[in-house]
Design a protein around this motif. Structure first.
Motif, PDB file in Angstrom:
ATOM      1  N   SER A  10     -66.000 -13.150 -27.986  1.00 59.17           N
ATOM      2  CA  SER A  10     -65.710 -13.983 -29.161  1.00 59.17           C
ATOM      3  C   SER A  10     -65.043 -13.196 -30.281  1.00 59.17           C
ATOM      4  N   HIS A  11     -65.264 -11.886 -30.328  1.00 56.40           N
ATOM      5  CA  HIS A  11     -64.672 -11.035 -31.382  1.00 56.40           C
ATOM      6  C   HIS A  11     -64.006  -9.823 -30.734  1.00 56.40           C
ATOM      7  N   SER A  14     -63.198  -6.796 -33.096  1.00 59.87           N
ATOM      8  CA  SER A  14     -64.218  -6.367 -34.047  1.00 59.87           C
ATOM      9  C   SER A  14     -64.352  -4.850 -34.082  1.00 59.87           C
ATOM     10  N   GLN A  20     -71.313 -16.645 -34.961  1.00 61.56           N
ATOM     11  CA  GLN A  20     -70.098 -17.444 -34.836  1.00 61.56           C
ATOM     12  C   GLN A  20     -69.740 -18.178 -36.123  1.00 61.56           C
ATOM     13  N   ASP A  25     -63.669  -9.444 -37.733  1.00 62.12           N
ATOM     14  CA  ASP A  25     -65.056  -9.901 -37.787  1.00 62.12           C
ATOM     15  C   ASP A  25     -65.186 -11.280 -38.428  1.00 62.12           C
ATOM     16  N   VAL A  72     -65.852 -17.409 -36.232  1.00 62.21           N
ATOM     17  CA  VAL A  72     -65.093 -18.179 -35.246  1.00 62.21           C
ATOM     18  C   VAL A  72     -65.163 -19.665 -35.592  1.00 62.21           C
TER      19      VAL A  72
END
Length: 449
Positions: A74-75, A78, A218, A228, A231
């Motif tokens: 998802s990152h 980051s 998220q 960072d 989402v």
């Protein structure tokens, strides 16, 4: 479809105004024995179907969630965390969120790599089939809409359609996630003519909001550093926290009853003999065949047998199928050297091996799931030196489920080898898709290296 979740995306207020104008049947859980929710990533179950999961809790309906991936990507940029850390965080968030939505819900984690469902589709296929086949009574499967724009969402939607399509007594609803972000309510790509709405109670809305808040990795930035960012920021979350949860019902293939009615009105079906367009298209189709002779030909959707009769001059054995019995009576007279059976694609598939399969003006009457299953059937029964010839009308057809261009594009996407022939003109598109042992005619004759 490509999009960037960091962009502002479509204004939620624009969707609110649009959905207020949508007249859609309501989602009902009457007659459903259990609910199976497919979530490609942790939080998809909450964003797409959290209200439905909470509603099921209120009615005592068993809920089982298939969490496909752990959402470790998802990152990807980051500077403060890693995929392994995200797995632990998102696992805990998923359990907490599901407990808020429905304390009695069960879950199974399939552990497919985030972003890799296409390469591991069989894992989901097996798990979903097991969940559906083992259920006691009618099942409602809830999965992402295949057009949502995310790779894992698309494959999850396709697999769900496939499994539900071959499971009697099983229903399907598809939820949008990223569609709200990239689609335009002024001219939407999503199939709102198939929309279904679930009006959420105050309790269901509160549970959904609390469950989403449990996904702090998220919904809030991991840090102020680039990479960072949240989402699912507040703007995106607003799409999912309204009074109605929206789903799309599956597209259905054109029915046997519809074709029967057509042939009652027009016994000859279409003007295959009199129309120059039809005669010319048939000639182009036959000219595109890379070999002069074939051992065994299968024509899917042969109608009254006009093309079938021509195929008997090019093949030792020809089998024609059609969903309706009426045109086959004429076909047997028109093409006495061929065999004919009534069969609905893809379930009623004839037994045999073929080195020529013809799919002419049929694919756009099939639902996306049935088209995919038909392609699979062709691939499984086609000899290595065989070809699939697909020809489809490119203009609108009120009875069609999709378009000729969409069928041709899906064939190209699913077929394991490039087309040997692809002919496109304003009226129709024709593709010849080869087996692994097929070579071009000049090469076969030794005229070219």
């Amino acid at each position: 479809m490509s999009f960037d979740h960091r962009e502002p995306g479509t204004d939620p207020a624009a969707w609110t105004a649009f959905t207020a104008s949508v007249s859609a049947p309501r989602v009902s859980l009457d007659g459903i024995a259990s609910l199976v929710v497919v979530a490609p990533h942790p939080d998809d179950e909450t964003l797409g179907a959290g209200g439905l999961i909470a509603t099921a809790a209120g009615s005592g309906l068993p809920v089982h969630v298939l969490l496909v991936t752990r959402g470790e990507r998802s990152h990807p940029d980051s500077p403060t965390t890693s995929p392994s850390r995200l797995i632990a965080v998102r696992d805990a968030e998923f359990r907490a969120a599901l407990g808020i939505l429905n304390a009695d819900a069960t879950a199974e984690v399939l552990d497919v790599p985030d972003g890799g469902l296409r390469e591991h589709a069989e894992v989901l296929r097996a798990a979903l089939s097991h969940a559906v086949d083992g259920a006691d009574g009618p099942v409602l499967v809830v999965a992402p809409w295949r057009g949502d724009g995310h790779r894992d969402h698309r494959i999850a939607g396709e697999v769900a359609e496939e499994v539900v399509g071959r499971s009697a007594g099983t229903g399907l609803l598809a939820y949008p996630i990223w569609t709200w972000h990239w689609d335009d309510p002024v001219d939407p790509a999503a199939p709102w003519h198939r929309a279904r709405g679930l009006t959420l109670t105050t309790t269901a809305r509160e549970r959904k909001g609390a469950a989403l808040a449990a996904y702090s990795s998220q919904t809030r930035p991991l840090s102020p550093a680039p990479g960072d960012e949240a989402v699912v920021d507040d703007r995106h979350a607003a799409h999912h926290l309204g009074e109605t949860e929206w789903f799309f019902a599956p597209e259905r293939s054109r029915s046997r009853e519809s074709f029967d009615a057509h042939y009652r009105r027009k016994p000859e079906g279409w003007d295959f003999d009199g129309s120059w367009y039809e005669r010319r298209k048939r000639a182009v189709t036959l000219a595109a065949l890379p070999r002069e002779r074939y051992r065994s030909a299968l024509e899917l959707g042969c109608s009254t047998g006009v093309l079938t009769a021509a195929l008997t001059e090019r093949a030792d054995a020809v089998l024609g199928t059609d969903i309706s019995e009426a045109p086959l009576t004429r076909a047997r007279t028109r093409a006495p050297l061929a065999r004919f059976v009534r069969a609905a694609l893809p379930d009623e598939w004839p037994v045999g091996r073929w080195d020529l399969v013809v799919l002419s003006e049929v694919g756009y009457y099939l639902s996306p799931a049935d088209l995919d299953r038909t392609i699979d059937r062709v691939l499984a029964s086609l000899d290595d030196d065989g070809v699939l010839v697909a020809c489809h009308w490119r203009h609108p057809d009120d009875e069609a489920v999709t378009s000729g261009d969409a069928v041709d594009a899906r064939l190209a996407e699913r077929w394991p080898r490039p087309a040997l022939v692809r002919h496109v003109e304003p009226d129709f598109v024709l593709s010849v898709l080869p087996g692994p042992a097929v070579v071009a005619p000049a090469t076969a004759e030794g005229l070219a290296p």
